[in-house]
Write a protein that holds these residues in place. Structure first.
Motif, PDB file in Angstrom:
ATOM      1  N   UNK A   1     -32.992 -19.562 -16.051  1.00 21.57           N
ATOM      2  CA  UNK A   1     -32.803 -18.135 -16.277  1.00 21.57           C
ATOM      3  C   UNK A   1     -31.371 -17.721 -15.947  1.00 21.57           C
ATOM      4  N   UNK A   2     -30.872 -16.778 -16.697  1.00 20.23           N
ATOM      5  CA  UNK A   2     -29.587 -16.159 -16.395  1.00 20.23           C
ATOM      6  C   UNK A   2     -29.814 -14.951 -15.502  1.00 20.23           C
ATOM      7  N   UNK A   3     -28.967 -14.783 -14.501  1.00 23.90           N
ATOM      8  CA  UNK A   3     -29.076 -13.653 -13.581  1.00 23.90           C
ATOM      9  C   UNK A   3     -27.929 -12.682 -13.857  1.00 23.90           C
ATOM     10  N   UNK A   4     -28.284 -11.436 -14.170  1.00 23.05           N
ATOM     11  CA  UNK A   4     -27.261 -10.425 -14.468  1.00 23.05           C
ATOM     12  C   UNK A   4     -27.584  -9.131 -13.731  1.00 23.05           C
ATOM     13  N   UNK A   5     -26.913  -8.067 -14.138  1.00 19.77           N
ATOM     14  CA  UNK A   5     -27.005  -6.792 -13.429  1.00 19.77           C
ATOM     15  C   UNK A   5     -28.371  -6.121 -13.548  1.00 19.77           C
ATOM     16  N   UNK A   6     -29.206  -6.570 -14.496  1.00 15.72           N
ATOM     17  CA  UNK A   6     -30.526  -5.952 -14.616  1.00 15.72           C
ATOM     18  C   UNK A   6     -31.441  -6.323 -13.448  1.00 15.72           C
ATOM     19  N   UNK A   7     -31.053  -7.337 -12.663  1.00 13.95           N
ATOM     20  CA  UNK A   7     -31.755  -7.677 -11.415  1.00 13.95           C
ATOM     21  C   UNK A   7     -30.700  -7.677 -10.298  1.00 13.95           C
ATOM     22  N   UNK A   8     -30.262  -6.490  -9.873  1.00 14.60           N
ATOM     23  CA  UNK A   8     -29.116  -6.402  -8.951  1.00 14.60           C
ATOM     24  C   UNK A   8     -29.327  -7.095  -7.615  1.00 14.60           C
ATOM     25  N   UNK A   9     -30.524  -6.974  -7.037  1.00 10.99           N
ATOM     26  CA  UNK A   9     -30.763  -7.608  -5.737  1.00 10.99           C
ATOM     27  C   UNK A   9     -30.688  -9.125  -5.848  1.00 10.99           C
ATOM     28  N   UNK A  10     -31.281  -9.669  -6.916  1.00  8.39           N
ATOM     29  CA  UNK A  10     -31.238 -11.113  -7.133  1.00  8.39           C
ATOM     30  C   UNK A  10     -29.805 -11.572  -7.399  1.00  8.39           C
ATOM     31  N   UNK A  11     -29.049 -10.762  -8.117  1.00 10.03           N
ATOM     32  CA  UNK A  11     -27.651 -11.102  -8.393  1.00 10.03           C
ATOM     33  C   UNK A  11     -26.856 -11.216  -7.097  1.00 10.03           C
TER      34      UNK A  11
END
Length: 310
Positions: free
Chosen positions: A119-129
């Motif tokens: 999976x790519x992690x981007x700003x739509x999951x800020x805490x995970x980013x």
């Protein structure tokens, strides 16, 4: 046959053909969504399609149209379950855009399908980013793999670093085992002006993104993980560009009139057959097929007379 039934039938046939091809290495599939150019549903709106495609060949194995009252996230599970029903995904690596970086999707892939996710992690999951940024001291983490490519007036250098998923990350995504940082440094050469006023400049840009995967550090190499990420990016060109541009002139009707909603599905099937037969240049192959019945039969795997009776 409606568009969904056509997509299912075509995907089933192509999946069986792909299994017979017996390609070496780990199987990698991409889940990718795209609004279809030139197509129109009963409401006159361009439909949005969520598809599963092979990285190696770009062959679309399954596709669902996304309705007006739903989205890609809710269609993700049913699409993969349908494919798994006739083409088991156990052991497969599944790549997806940041939109699908959810705990539910991760659980479906690992627990429900027995597969792995990238999976790519981007700003739509800020805490995970933030968790990925803080997973390790990336300035001290070694570069596991690097590559360089020069084309279209730009030089692109890519690096990847891997680290074990931290406890904080695993609290959000229990199936996560490895986090990676990818950096793309691009140097574009831009020329403006004419004659003695012509000026050439080099414009540098750097893009950093993080990747989350259920593959442990001893199950994937940095080069392999970088290949999975890059392979997902190329699906856009291998499927959507070919379908929307190369096949556009063969579409029913002419001018800007909408095509039938089933048109994209009827196009992805021959694209898959051509690629599974080992022909990566789609447009020249289509031209040759029009004048070479032997090639057509070979692509349909009917060059062996016994196949005619199956």
């Amino acid at each position: 046959m409606d568009a969904s039934a056509l997509a299912t039938a075509a995907g089933t046939a192509l999946a069986a053909r792909s299994r017979r091809a017996g390609r070496a290495g780990r199987r990698v599939l991409a889940v990718n969504g795209k609004t279809l150019r030139g197509a129109a549903g009963l409401d006159g709106q361009a439909p949005h399609l969520l598809a599963v495609a092979e990285h190696t060949t770009g062959t679309v194995l399954a596709a669902h149209e996304i309705g007006a009252k739903t989205n890609e996230v809710t269609a993700f599970g049913p699409l993969l379950r349908e494919l798994h029903g006739h083409d088991p995904l156990t052991g497969t690596v599944i790549t997806a855009d940041a939109l699908h970086t959810t705990r539910g999707h991760a659980d479906l892939i690992v627990t429900g399908l027995g597969a792995h996710f990238v999976f790519t992690v981007k700003a739509n999951t800020p805490a995970l980013a933030v968790d990925c940024v803080q997973a390790t001291d990336w300035t001290k983490a070694p570069v596991g793999h690097s590559s360089e490519e020069k084309a279209h007036g730009r030089l692109e250098k890519r690096t990847i670093q891997l680290a074990e998923a931290s406890g904080t990350i695993r609290a959000r995504h229990p199936h996560a085992r490895t986090v990676a940082r990818l950096r793309r440094r691009v140097m574009r050469t831009v020329t403006t002006g004419r004659g003695c006023r012509q000026v050439t400049r080099k414009i540098p840009t750097t893009v950093t993104l993080h990747i989350l995967t259920s593959l442990a550090l001893d199950e994937v190499t940095p080069a392999e993980l970088a290949g999975y990420v890059r392979g997902h990016r190329t699906i856009e060109n291998r499927i959507h560009w070919v379908r929307d541009v190369t096949f556009r002139k063969y579409a029913p009707g002419s001018g800007p009139a909408p095509y039938p909603a089933s048109w994209p599905h009827s196009v992805t099937s021959p694209i898959g057959l051509i690629r599974l037969a080992g022909h990566n240049r789609i447009a020249p192959t289509i031209y040759r097929i029009r004048h070479d019945n032997t090639l057509l039969l070979a692509i349909l795997t009917l060059d062996n007379p016994t196949d005619l009776h199956q």
